[in-house]
Write a protein that holds these residues in place. Structure first.
Motif, mmCIF file in Angstrom:
data_model
loop_
_atom_site.group_PDB
_atom_site.id
_atom_site.type_symbol
_atom_site.label_atom_id
_atom_site.label_comp_id
_atom_site.label_asym_id
_atom_site.label_seq_id
_atom_site.Cartn_x
_atom_site.Cartn_y
_atom_site.Cartn_z
ATOM 1 N N GLU A 84 9.800 3.994 7.312
ATOM 2 C CA GLU A 84 9.597 2.058 7.656
ATOM 3 C C GLU A 84 9.959 1.741 8.508
ATOM 4 O O GLU A 84 10.914 2.209 9.072
ATOM 5 C CB GLU A 84 10.082 1.719 6.279
ATOM 6 C CG GLU A 84 10.027 0.526 6.488
ATOM 7 C CD GLU A 84 8.710 -0.603 6.655
ATOM 8 O OE1 GLU A 84 7.850 -0.382 5.719
ATOM 9 O OE2 GLU A 84 9.230 -1.662 7.099
ATOM 10 N N ASP A 132 -4.172 -3.204 4.251
ATOM 11 C CA ASP A 132 -4.223 -3.555 5.738
ATOM 12 C C ASP A 132 -4.717 -3.204 6.940
ATOM 13 O O ASP A 132 -5.652 -3.368 8.101
ATOM 14 C CB ASP A 132 -3.149 -4.797 6.046
ATOM 15 C CG ASP A 132 -3.225 -6.052 5.335
ATOM 16 O OD1 ASP A 132 -3.787 -6.051 4.527
ATOM 17 O OD2 ASP A 132 -2.473 -7.176 6.029
ATOM 18 N N GLY A 173 -5.892 -8.654 -0.645
ATOM 19 C CA GLY A 173 -5.035 -7.603 0.784
ATOM 20 C C GLY A 173 -4.356 -7.208 0.002
ATOM 21 O O GLY A 173 -4.035 -5.889 -0.600
ATOM 22 N N ALA A 174 -2.992 -7.496 -0.391
ATOM 23 C CA ALA A 174 -1.817 -7.052 -1.536
ATOM 24 C C ALA A 174 -2.274 -6.553 -2.471
ATOM 25 O O ALA A 174 -2.165 -5.018 -3.334
ATOM 26 C CB ALA A 174 -1.200 -7.431 -1.890
ATOM 27 N N ASN A 175 -3.631 -6.968 -4.259
ATOM 28 C CA ASN A 175 -4.418 -6.303 -4.701
ATOM 29 C C ASN A 175 -4.303 -4.771 -4.360
ATOM 30 O O ASN A 175 -4.730 -3.827 -5.184
ATOM 31 C CB ASN A 175 -5.101 -6.829 -5.158
ATOM 32 C CG ASN A 175 -4.420 -8.038 -5.992
ATOM 33 O OD1 ASN A 175 -4.420 -7.943 -7.280
ATOM 34 N ND2 ASN A 175 -4.449 -9.655 -5.871
ATOM 35 N N VAL A 213 6.771 4.515 13.800
ATOM 36 C CA VAL A 213 5.858 5.325 14.452
ATOM 37 C C VAL A 213 5.509 4.193 15.593
ATOM 38 O O VAL A 213 5.180 3.467 15.791
ATOM 39 C CB VAL A 213 4.681 5.890 13.026
ATOM 40 C CG1 VAL A 213 3.274 6.343 13.415
ATOM 41 C CG2 VAL A 213 5.893 6.640 11.910
ATOM 42 N N ARG A 238 7.052 -12.053 -3.658
ATOM 43 C CA ARG A 238 6.945 -10.659 -2.874
ATOM 44 C C ARG A 238 8.689 -9.271 -3.394
ATOM 45 O O ARG A 238 8.567 -7.844 -3.237
ATOM 46 C CB ARG A 238 6.796 -10.818 -1.486
ATOM 47 C CG ARG A 238 5.217 -10.906 -1.045
ATOM 48 C CD ARG A 238 4.531 -11.184 0.047
ATOM 49 N NE ARG A 238 3.342 -12.158 0.488
ATOM 50 C CZ ARG A 238 2.604 -11.010 0.720
ATOM 51 N NH1 ARG A 238 2.802 -10.084 1.361
ATOM 52 N NH2 ARG A 238 1.386 -11.604 1.240
ATOM 53 N N ALA A 262 0.875 -0.967 -0.092
ATOM 54 C CA ALA A 262 0.227 0.229 -0.024
ATOM 55 C C ALA A 262 0.606 1.103 0.163
ATOM 56 O O ALA A 262 0.887 1.973 -1.004
ATOM 57 C CB ALA A 262 -0.959 0.306 1.350
HETATM 58 C C1 LIG Z 1 -0.041 -15.951 4.522
HETATM 59 C C2 LIG Z 1 -0.297 -15.276 3.485
HETATM 60 C C3 LIG Z 1 -0.810 -15.317 1.967
HETATM 61 C C4 LIG Z 1 -1.376 -14.032 1.253
HETATM 62 N N1 LIG Z 1 -1.488 -13.963 0.214
HETATM 63 C C5 LIG Z 1 -1.747 -12.755 -0.762
HETATM 64 C C6 LIG Z 1 -2.354 -12.899 -2.165
HETATM 65 O O1 LIG Z 1 -2.057 -13.933 -2.623
HETATM 66 N N2 LIG Z 1 -2.564 -12.036 -2.429
HETATM 67 C C7 LIG Z 1 -2.974 -10.523 -1.941
HETATM 68 O O2 LIG Z 1 -3.962 -9.817 -2.784
HETATM 69 N N3 LIG Z 1 -2.815 -11.094 -0.732
HETATM 70 C C8 LIG Z 1 -2.547 -11.793 -0.538
HETATM 71 N N4 LIG Z 1 -2.012 -11.197 1.407
HETATM 72 C C9 LIG Z 1 -2.398 -10.551 1.787
HETATM 73 C C10 LIG Z 1 -1.255 -9.150 2.120
HETATM 74 O O3 LIG Z 1 -0.338 -9.600 2.158
HETATM 75 C C11 LIG Z 1 -1.709 -8.541 2.678
HETATM 76 O O4 LIG Z 1 -3.336 -7.861 2.399
HETATM 77 C C12 LIG Z 1 -0.887 -6.770 2.097
HETATM 78 O O5 LIG Z 1 0.277 -7.654 1.852
HETATM 79 C C13 LIG Z 1 -0.948 -5.708 2.809
HETATM 80 O O6 LIG Z 1 -0.229 -4.176 2.309
HETATM 81 P P1 LIG Z 1 -0.459 -3.010 3.254
HETATM 82 O O7 LIG Z 1 0.654 -2.794 2.346
HETATM 83 O O8 LIG Z 1 -1.547 -2.644 4.092
HETATM 84 O O9 LIG Z 1 0.229 -3.901 4.571
HETATM 85 P P2 LIG Z 1 2.146 -4.970 5.063
HETATM 86 O O10 LIG Z 1 2.499 -5.417 3.092
HETATM 87 O O11 LIG Z 1 1.256 -5.302 6.337
HETATM 88 O O12 LIG Z 1 3.396 -3.784 5.226
HETATM 89 C C14 LIG Z 1 3.316 -2.547 6.219
HETATM 90 C C15 LIG Z 1 4.641 -1.730 5.975
HETATM 91 O O13 LIG Z 1 4.486 -1.336 7.338
HETATM 92 C C16 LIG Z 1 5.327 -1.642 8.629
HETATM 93 N N5 LIG Z 1 5.148 -0.895 9.680
HETATM 94 C C17 LIG Z 1 4.637 -1.805 10.451
HETATM 95 N N6 LIG Z 1 4.220 -1.037 11.807
HETATM 96 C C18 LIG Z 1 4.535 0.123 11.589
HETATM 97 C C19 LIG Z 1 5.420 1.466 12.443
HETATM 98 N N7 LIG Z 1 4.808 1.285 13.721
HETATM 99 N N8 LIG Z 1 6.058 2.766 11.573
HETATM 100 C C20 LIG Z 1 6.658 1.863 10.285
HETATM 101 N N9 LIG Z 1 5.615 1.363 9.886
HETATM 102 C C21 LIG Z 1 5.230 0.246 10.120
HETATM 103 C C22 LIG Z 1 5.497 -2.960 8.043
HETATM 104 O O14 LIG Z 1 6.669 -3.331 8.461
HETATM 105 C C23 LIG Z 1 5.328 -3.105 6.656
HETATM 106 O O15 LIG Z 1 6.856 -3.105 5.709
HETATM 107 C C24 LIG Z 1 -1.590 -12.828 2.109
HETATM 108 C C25 LIG Z 1 -1.463 -12.340 3.635
HETATM 109 C C26 LIG Z 1 -0.851 -13.594 4.424
HETATM 110 C C27 LIG Z 1 -0.740 -13.746 6.228
#
Ligand SMILES: Cc1cc2nc3c(=O)[nH]c(=O)nc-3n(C[C@H](O)[C@H](O)[C@H](O)COP(=O)(O)OP(=O)(O)OC[C@H]3O[C@@H](n4cnc5c(N)ncnc54)[C@H](O)[C@@H]3O)c2cc1C
Length: 372
Positions: A32, A292, A303-305, A123, A104, A13
């Motif tokens: 980050e 997320d 989720g990642a999409n 943060v 990833r 995201a």
């Molecule tokens: C087993 C598994 C399989 C999955 N397979 C898929 C799939 O095939 N396709 C799909 O679309 N989705 C999949 N997902 C879901 C997907 O991984 C998440 O929805 C996606 O990673 C969300 O992205 P994000 O950037 O919102 O959060 P995240 O990927 O969680 O990234 C958050 C970032 O914020 C950082 N962070 C956290 N807290 C802080 C803080 N306090 N201060 C600064 N930085 C911080 C973290 O280090 C991280 O780098 C899967 C999830 C799991 C658990």
């Protein structure tokens, strides 16, 4: 007018948001917590859908490079029953680019590109409306103020409390992740079982899914329904002990299927959590959430999409510069909430069917979503 914008989190995201703003020449500060891009293993493979993750990459100007890096053959999917009988074996057509897979780590590097991330900046708290904007407090005691703080910091977001009291709840399903390396050479039988894409086996309240990543790496997810504190022994560092607990949970399953666990190296327990299906909040000036942090849902391929599309769409709207920043964010939130609620309903119902008492429901679900 140039706003002071920060995004917390360099996941799909946050990076999609920052990369699209960067493409439009708008400055953005990426904060980050990890100490660097390789601070921890990047995780398994992701399939990026045409109208979601791929659309986000298009907005970032990265679609052609994604197509070169991704694995369309990874869309292959095989379903077995616990006795090892193949029930379905879907292979993508050569021209099929609907949901190609990408590691990833490759996706992260693609999105990172020229972005200047501030690594090691965890943060702890975000305080809106300080008079000079939104205050960000860091774990090291520093603080900084921005016009807009975007919380893209995942499931356990530290930005979320600034807008919402919601916290993720346990879904009733736990995954235990393990992996196999160099599978074609070291485990050719398992390499054939997994094929070019994924193999999934469903039993009563149990599932075992293995997905091929690039470089002969395979990620395996043992999935089961259990109270969240039932199998804490799985957190043990001793891989042999964890393996034997898992083998007893899947007792009676066919030997080639169990070999996916027998040959697994390190094991990581991941109890699955989710936010309420229609998570919204009263808009707060100067703060919003993406991915997320906004709409954690069961991991059924969305989720990642969604996270990437959230990021790309908000960045485009901000870069567009029409209207006040706050109104732009407010309008974006409405769109994101509606889309996320639809997917959260689908994935919540999907998890019930995939890891549930009737394994024929898992098969029926795949029959609905796989191209015929
Ligand atoms: C087993 C598994 C399989 C999955 N397979 C898929 C799939 O095939 N396709 C799909 O679309 N989705 C999949 N997902 C879901 C997907 O991984 C998440 O929805 C996606 O990673 C969300 O992205 P994000 O950037 O919102 O959060 P995240 O990927 O969680 O990234 C958050 C970032 O914020 C950082 N962070 C956290 N807290 C802080 C803080 N306090 N201060 C600064 N930085 C911080 C973290 O280090 C991280 O780098 C899967 C999830 C799991 C658990």
């Amino acid at each position: 007018m140039r706003h002071r914008i920060a995004v917390v989190g360099a996941g799909p995201a946050g990076l999609a948001f920052a990369r699209v703003l960067h493409r439009h020449g708008h400055p953005v500060t990426v904060l980050e917590r990890d100490s660097g891009p390789d601070a921890r293993p990047p995780g398994g493979t992701l399939d990026l859908h045409e109208g979601l993750g791929q659309l986000a990459l298009d907005k970032a100007g990265l679609l052609a490079r994604f197509q070169a890096l991704s694995r369309p053959e990874g869309q292959a999917m095989r379903i077995l029953d616990p006795a090892g009988t193949v029930l379905r074996d879907w292979r993508p057509r050569p021209e099929d680019r609907a949901n190609p897979e990408i590691d990833r780590g490759h996706l992260r590097d693609l999105l990172l590109g020229p972005l200047d991330v501030r690594w090691g900046r965890g943060v702890t708290e975000v305080v809106p409306d300080t008079g000079d904007g939104t205050l960000v407090r860091f774990a090291d005691g520093r603080q900084e103020t921005f016009d807009l703080v975007v919380g893209a910091d995942g499931a356990w977001s530290r930005v979320r409390p600034a807008v919402s009291k919601a916290t993720p709840h346990y879904t009733g399903v736990t995954f235990v992740e393990t992996s196999l390396d160099d599978v074609d050479t070291r485990h050719p039988g398992l390499a054939r079982l997994v094929g070019d894409g994924s193999v999934a086996v469903y039993g009563v309240n149990r599932g075992l899914v293995a997905q091929r990543n690039s470089g002969g790496h395979v990620k395996v997810y043992a999935q089961f329904r259990a109270p969240v504190d039932r199998h804490t022994g799985l957190d043990r560092a001793d891989a042999d002990a964890v393996r034997s607990i898992l083998l007893s949970l899947f007792d009676g399953w066919a030997a080639p299927v169990l070999d996916l666990l027998r040959h697994g190296t390190a094991f990581v327990r991941r109890p699955l959590h989710a936010l309420p299906v229609s998570h919204t909040w009263t808009h707060v000036r100067g703060v919003t959430l993406l991915g997320d942090a906004a709409h954690l849902m069961p991991p059924l391929g969305a989720g990642a999409n969604l996270a990437m599309l959230d990021g790309a769409e908000l960045a485009e709207s901000v870069a567009d510069g029409h209207g006040a920043l706050d109104e732009t964010v407010r309008a974006f939130e409405e769109r994101m909430w509606a889309r996320a609620a639809r997917w959260a309903s689908v994935t919540t119902a999907g998890l019930e069917r995939l890891v549930g008492p009737d394994p024929t429901e898992a098969l029926a679900l795949f029959d609905q979503v796989q191209p015929s």
